[in-house]
Design a protein around this motif. Structure first.
Motif, PDB file in Angstrom:
ATOM      1  N   ALA A 104       0.817  -1.213   0.000  1.00  0.00           N
ATOM      2  CA  ALA A 104       0.000   0.000   0.000  1.00  0.00           C
ATOM      3  C   ALA A 104       0.854   1.267   0.000  1.00  0.00           C
ATOM      4  CB  ALA A 104      -0.913   0.004   1.218  1.00  0.00           C
ATOM      5  N   ARG A 105       1.831   1.337   0.922  1.00  0.00           N
ATOM      6  CA  ARG A 105       2.700   2.512   1.043  1.00  0.00           C
ATOM      7  C   ARG A 105       1.874   3.805   1.086  1.00  0.00           C
ATOM      8  NH1 ARG A 105       7.915   1.060   0.538  1.00  0.00           N
ATOM      9  NH2 ARG A 105       8.408  -0.881  -0.551  1.00  0.00           N
ATOM     10  N   VAL A 106       0.928   3.820   2.014  1.00  0.00           N
ATOM     11  CA  VAL A 106       0.045   4.973   2.166  1.00  0.00           C
ATOM     12  C   VAL A 106       0.208   5.530   3.567  1.00  0.00           C
ATOM     13  CG1 VAL A 106      -2.357   5.736   2.271  1.00  0.00           C
ATOM     14  CG2 VAL A 106      -1.633   4.155   0.478  1.00  0.00           C
ATOM     15  N   ARG A 107       0.309   6.845   3.671  1.00  0.00           N
ATOM     16  CA  ARG A 107       0.358   7.501   4.980  1.00  0.00           C
ATOM     17  C   ARG A 107      -1.025   8.027   5.319  1.00  0.00           C
ATOM     18  NH1 ARG A 107       5.069  11.443   6.797  1.00  0.00           N
ATOM     19  NH2 ARG A 107       5.890   9.359   7.261  1.00  0.00           N
ATOM     20  N   LEU A 108      -1.506   7.615   6.477  1.00  0.00           N
ATOM     21  CA  LEU A 108      -2.812   8.047   6.941  1.00  0.00           C
ATOM     22  C   LEU A 108      -2.664   8.989   8.129  1.00  0.00           C
ATOM     23  CD1 LEU A 108      -4.725   4.631   6.904  1.00  0.00           C
ATOM     24  CD2 LEU A 108      -4.839   6.436   5.183  1.00  0.00           C
ATOM     25  N   TYR A 109      -3.638   9.872   8.262  1.00  0.00           N
ATOM     26  CA  TYR A 109      -3.731  10.730   9.434  1.00  0.00           C
ATOM     27  C   TYR A 109      -4.997  10.333  10.185  1.00  0.00           C
ATOM     28  CZ  TYR A 109      -0.094  13.572   7.318  1.00  0.00           C
ATOM     29  OH  TYR A 109       1.092  14.000   6.772  1.00  0.00           O
ATOM     30  N   GLU A 110      -4.866  10.165  11.498  1.00  0.00           N
ATOM     31  CA  GLU A 110      -6.010   9.763  12.300  1.00  0.00           C
ATOM     32  C   GLU A 110      -5.962  10.456  13.655  1.00  0.00           C
ATOM     33  OE1 GLU A 110      -5.692   5.549  12.639  1.00  0.00           O
ATOM     34  OE2 GLU A 110      -3.781   5.616  13.708  1.00  0.00           O
ATOM     35  N   LEU A 111      -7.106  10.514  14.313  1.00  0.00           N
ATOM     36  CA  LEU A 111      -7.179  11.144  15.621  1.00  0.00           C
ATOM     37  C   LEU A 111      -6.649  10.217  16.709  1.00  0.00           C
ATOM     38  CD1 LEU A 111     -10.718  12.805  15.493  1.00  0.00           C
ATOM     39  CD2 LEU A 111      -8.505  13.904  15.103  1.00  0.00           C
ATOM     40  N   THR A 112      -6.011  10.783  17.690  1.00  0.00           N
ATOM     41  CA  THR A 112      -5.646  10.051  18.891  1.00  0.00           C
ATOM     42  C   THR A 112      -6.875  10.012  19.812  1.00  0.00           C
ATOM     43  OG1 THR A 112      -4.953  12.056  20.031  1.00  0.00           O
ATOM     44  CG2 THR A 112      -3.277  10.911  18.705  1.00  0.00           C
ATOM     45  N   ASP A 113      -6.744   9.333  20.937  1.00  0.00           N
ATOM     46  CA  ASP A 113      -7.844   9.332  21.908  1.00  0.00           C
ATOM     47  C   ASP A 113      -8.173  10.753  22.344  1.00  0.00           C
ATOM     48  OD1 ASP A 113      -8.033   6.596  21.786  1.00  0.00           O
ATOM     49  OD2 ASP A 113      -6.838   6.234  23.594  1.00  0.00           O
ATOM     50  N   ARG A 114      -7.132  11.569  22.517  1.00  0.00           N
ATOM     51  CA  ARG A 114      -7.352  12.961  22.916  1.00  0.00           C
ATOM     52  C   ARG A 114      -8.088  13.724  21.811  1.00  0.00           C
ATOM     53  NH1 ARG A 114      -3.355  17.973  23.904  1.00  0.00           N
ATOM     54  NH2 ARG A 114      -4.617  19.090  25.429  1.00  0.00           N
ATOM     55  N   GLY A 115      -7.729  13.454  20.569  1.00  0.00           N
ATOM     56  CA  GLY A 115      -8.410  14.104  19.465  1.00  0.00           C
ATOM     57  C   GLY A 115      -9.867  13.677  19.368  1.00  0.00           C
ATOM     58  N   ARG A 116     -10.133  12.374  19.560  1.00  0.00           N
ATOM     59  CA  ARG A 116     -11.515  11.889  19.486  1.00  0.00           C
ATOM     60  C   ARG A 116     -12.379  12.448  20.605  1.00  0.00           C
ATOM     61  NH1 ARG A 116      -8.866   7.288  17.442  1.00  0.00           N
ATOM     62  NH2 ARG A 116      -8.459   6.483  19.540  1.00  0.00           N
ATOM     63  N   SER A 117     -11.738  12.830  21.715  1.00  0.00           N
ATOM     64  CA  SER A 117     -12.518  13.389  22.824  1.00  0.00           C
ATOM     65  C   SER A 117     -13.106  14.756  22.480  1.00  0.00           C
ATOM     66  CB  SER A 117     -11.648  13.502  24.083  1.00  0.00           C
ATOM     67  OG  SER A 117     -10.668  14.526  23.952  1.00  0.00           O
ATOM     68  N   LEU A 118     -12.691  15.327  21.359  1.00  0.00           N
ATOM     69  CA  LEU A 118     -13.253  16.597  20.899  1.00  0.00           C
ATOM     70  C   LEU A 118     -14.603  16.421  20.195  1.00  0.00           C
ATOM     71  CD1 LEU A 118     -10.034  18.298  19.491  1.00  0.00           C
ATOM     72  CD2 LEU A 118     -11.466  19.209  21.333  1.00  0.00           C
ATOM     73  N   GLU A 119     -15.020  15.195  19.948  1.00  0.00           N
ATOM     74  CA  GLU A 119     -16.255  14.974  19.191  1.00  0.00           C
ATOM     75  C   GLU A 119     -17.463  15.665  19.813  1.00  0.00           C
ATOM     76  OE1 GLU A 119     -19.042  11.233  18.558  1.00  0.00           O
ATOM     77  OE2 GLU A 119     -17.279  11.119  17.258  1.00  0.00           O
ATOM     78  N   PRO A 120     -17.737  15.523  21.124  1.00  0.00           N
ATOM     79  CA  PRO A 120     -18.906  16.220  21.680  1.00  0.00           C
ATOM     80  C   PRO A 120     -18.833  17.731  21.501  1.00  0.00           C
ATOM     81  CG  PRO A 120     -18.057  14.588  23.240  1.00  0.00           C
ATOM     82  CD  PRO A 120     -17.038  14.711  22.148  1.00  0.00           C
ATOM     83  N   VAL A 121     -17.631  18.287  21.589  1.00  0.00           N
ATOM     84  CA  VAL A 121     -17.459  19.727  21.399  1.00  0.00           C
ATOM     85  C   VAL A 121     -17.854  20.118  19.979  1.00  0.00           C
ATOM     86  CG1 VAL A 121     -15.794  21.625  21.413  1.00  0.00           C
ATOM     87  CG2 VAL A 121     -15.611  19.791  23.111  1.00  0.00           C
ATOM     88  N   LEU A 122     -17.385  19.352  18.996  1.00  0.00           N
ATOM     89  CA  LEU A 122     -17.667  19.671  17.596  1.00  0.00           C
ATOM     90  C   LEU A 122     -19.138  19.463  17.263  1.00  0.00           C
ATOM     91  CD1 LEU A 122     -14.456  18.303  15.892  1.00  0.00           C
ATOM     92  CD2 LEU A 122     -15.338  20.617  15.692  1.00  0.00           C
ATOM     93  N   LEU A 123     -19.743  18.391  17.787  1.00  0.00           N
ATOM     94  CA  LEU A 123     -21.160  18.166  17.521  1.00  0.00           C
ATOM     95  C   LEU A 123     -22.004  19.287  18.111  1.00  0.00           C
ATOM     96  CD1 LEU A 123     -21.557  14.307  18.081  1.00  0.00           C
ATOM     97  CD2 LEU A 123     -21.232  15.543  15.935  1.00  0.00           C
ATOM     98  N   HIS A 124     -21.668  19.715  19.311  1.00  0.00           N
ATOM     99  CA  HIS A 124     -22.414  20.812  19.926  1.00  0.00           C
ATOM    100  C   HIS A 124     -22.182  22.118  19.154  1.00  0.00           C
ATOM    101  CE1 HIS A 124     -24.631  22.644  23.263  1.00  0.00           C
ATOM    102  NE2 HIS A 124     -23.808  23.674  23.123  1.00  0.00           N
ATOM    103  N   LEU A 125     -20.945  22.356  18.744  1.00  0.00           N
ATOM    104  CA  LEU A 125     -20.643  23.550  17.964  1.00  0.00           C
ATOM    105  C   LEU A 125     -21.394  23.528  16.642  1.00  0.00           C
ATOM    106  CD1 LEU A 125     -18.995  26.162  17.656  1.00  0.00           C
ATOM    107  CD2 LEU A 125     -17.117  24.781  16.723  1.00  0.00           C
ATOM    108  N   GLY A 126     -21.495  22.344  16.036  1.00  0.00           N
ATOM    109  CA  GLY A 126     -22.237  22.233  14.787  1.00  0.00           C
ATOM    110  C   GLY A 126     -23.708  22.548  14.969  1.00  0.00           C
ATOM    111  N   ARG A 127     -24.315  22.035  16.048  1.00  0.00           N
ATOM    112  CA  ARG A 127     -25.727  22.354  16.319  1.00  0.00           C
ATOM    113  C   ARG A 127     -25.907  23.848  16.545  1.00  0.00           C
ATOM    114  NH1 ARG A 127     -25.581  17.164  19.083  1.00  0.00           N
ATOM    115  NH2 ARG A 127     -24.809  18.186  20.961  1.00  0.00           N
TER     116      ARG A 127
END
Length: 225
Positions: free
Chosen positions: A73-96
C-alpha cells in the motif's frame, strides 16, 4: 504557535485548536483516518502548505497521529488520537449551535459534515432501530452506522456484519436532500437513492435521515423499495 498566555482552560484549549482550519481537520477525521489528499479535497479552501502546518501542529499536541500502511500500500494516513476523538462532543455541539446562524455560506456541504449532522441530530428517545447496523454507500465510499439504545456510531468503514439495511446514493443527492431541493421519497422514486433491507431497519434508517434533513414533526416521506 501563538499563545494567549492565559491559564484558563478555554484559552489553553484554543492555544491547541484555535488556529484557522485546525478544528475542521479534526472534524474531517472524526469518522476515521484519511490520506493527505483526501483531507485536502474535503477542505477546498485550505492550501497544501497550511494543511501540512496544521497537521504538524495537531500531531505535536497529541491530537492527530500519522500511520503508514505497510507495502504494497505505502500509504500515509492521518487519524485522531484518543485525545483528538474526545473533541467529538465539542464539535457536535458547535455544529448544532452554528447551524442556527442566520446566514449560510454558498459552499457545498462535505460528506463528513452531512454524516456528522446525522449524529448530532440523533435523539435516543425518538430513534428506533436499536441494535441495527446500517451501511451507507456514498459514491465510492462506504460508511457504517451502528445504533444502540443511547448512542449512534458512524465510521468510514464497512459493516462488521451483514447490515440490516443498506442505502446507496451519491453525495450530490444527499446534498440536494439536506438542502431541501428534493425529498427522500422523491430521490427514492427517481432511482437516485436506493434503500434495501428489512422493513423495520429501513424505517429506522429513514427516521435517522428525516430527523436530520427534515426535523419537522410531521415528516413522513418514508421511501420504500
Amino acid at each position: 504557535m501563538r499563545s494567549y498566555g492565559d491559564p484558563c482552560g478555554v484559552a489553553r484549549g484554543l492555544d491547541v485548536i484555535g488556529e484557522r482550519w485546525a478544528l475542521l481537520v479534526v472534524r474531517d477525521l472524526l469518522l476515521g483516518p484519511k490520506r493527505f489528499n483526501d483531507l485536502h479535497a474535503g477542505l477546498p479552501g485550505v492550501s497544501p502548505n497550511v494543511l501540512n502546518q496544521r497537521l504538524r501542529e495537531l500531531t505535536e499536541h497529541g491530537i492527530v497521529q500519522r500511520r503508514d500502511l505497510p507495502p504494497p500500500a505505502r500509504v500515509r494516513l492521518y487519524e485522531l488520537t484518543d485525545r483528538g476523538r474526545s473533541l467529538e462532543p465539542v464539535l457536535l455541539h458547535l455544529g448544532r449551535w452554528g447551524s442556527q446562524a442566520p446566514t449560510t455560506p454558498d459552499g457545498a456541504l462535505g460528506i463528513d459534515s452531512i454524516l456528522l449532522s446525522i449524529k448530532a441530530s440523533f435523539d435516543p428517545v425518538r430513534a428506533t432501530g436499536s441494535g441495527c447496523v446500517y451501511e451507507l454507500c456514498i459514491d465510492a465510499d462506504t460508511y457504517c452506522v451502528e445504533v444502540t439504545d443511547d448512542s449512534l456510531h458512524i465510521s468510514r468503514d464497512t459493516a462488521p456484519r451483514p447490515p440490516d439495511a443498506t442505502l446507496v446514493t451519491t453525495l450530490d443527492t444527499l446534498r440536494a436532500i439536506s438542502d431541501h431541493r428534493i425529498t427522500l421519497a422523491a430521490a427514492s422514486d427517481s432511482g437516485s437513492l436506493h434503500l434495501d433491507g428489512a422493513e423495520h431497519a429501513k424505517q429506522g434508517l429513514t427516521g435517522l435521515l428525516l430527523a436530520t434533513f427534515d426535523p419537522s414533526p410531521h415528516a413522513t416521506d418514508v421511501p420504500r423499495r
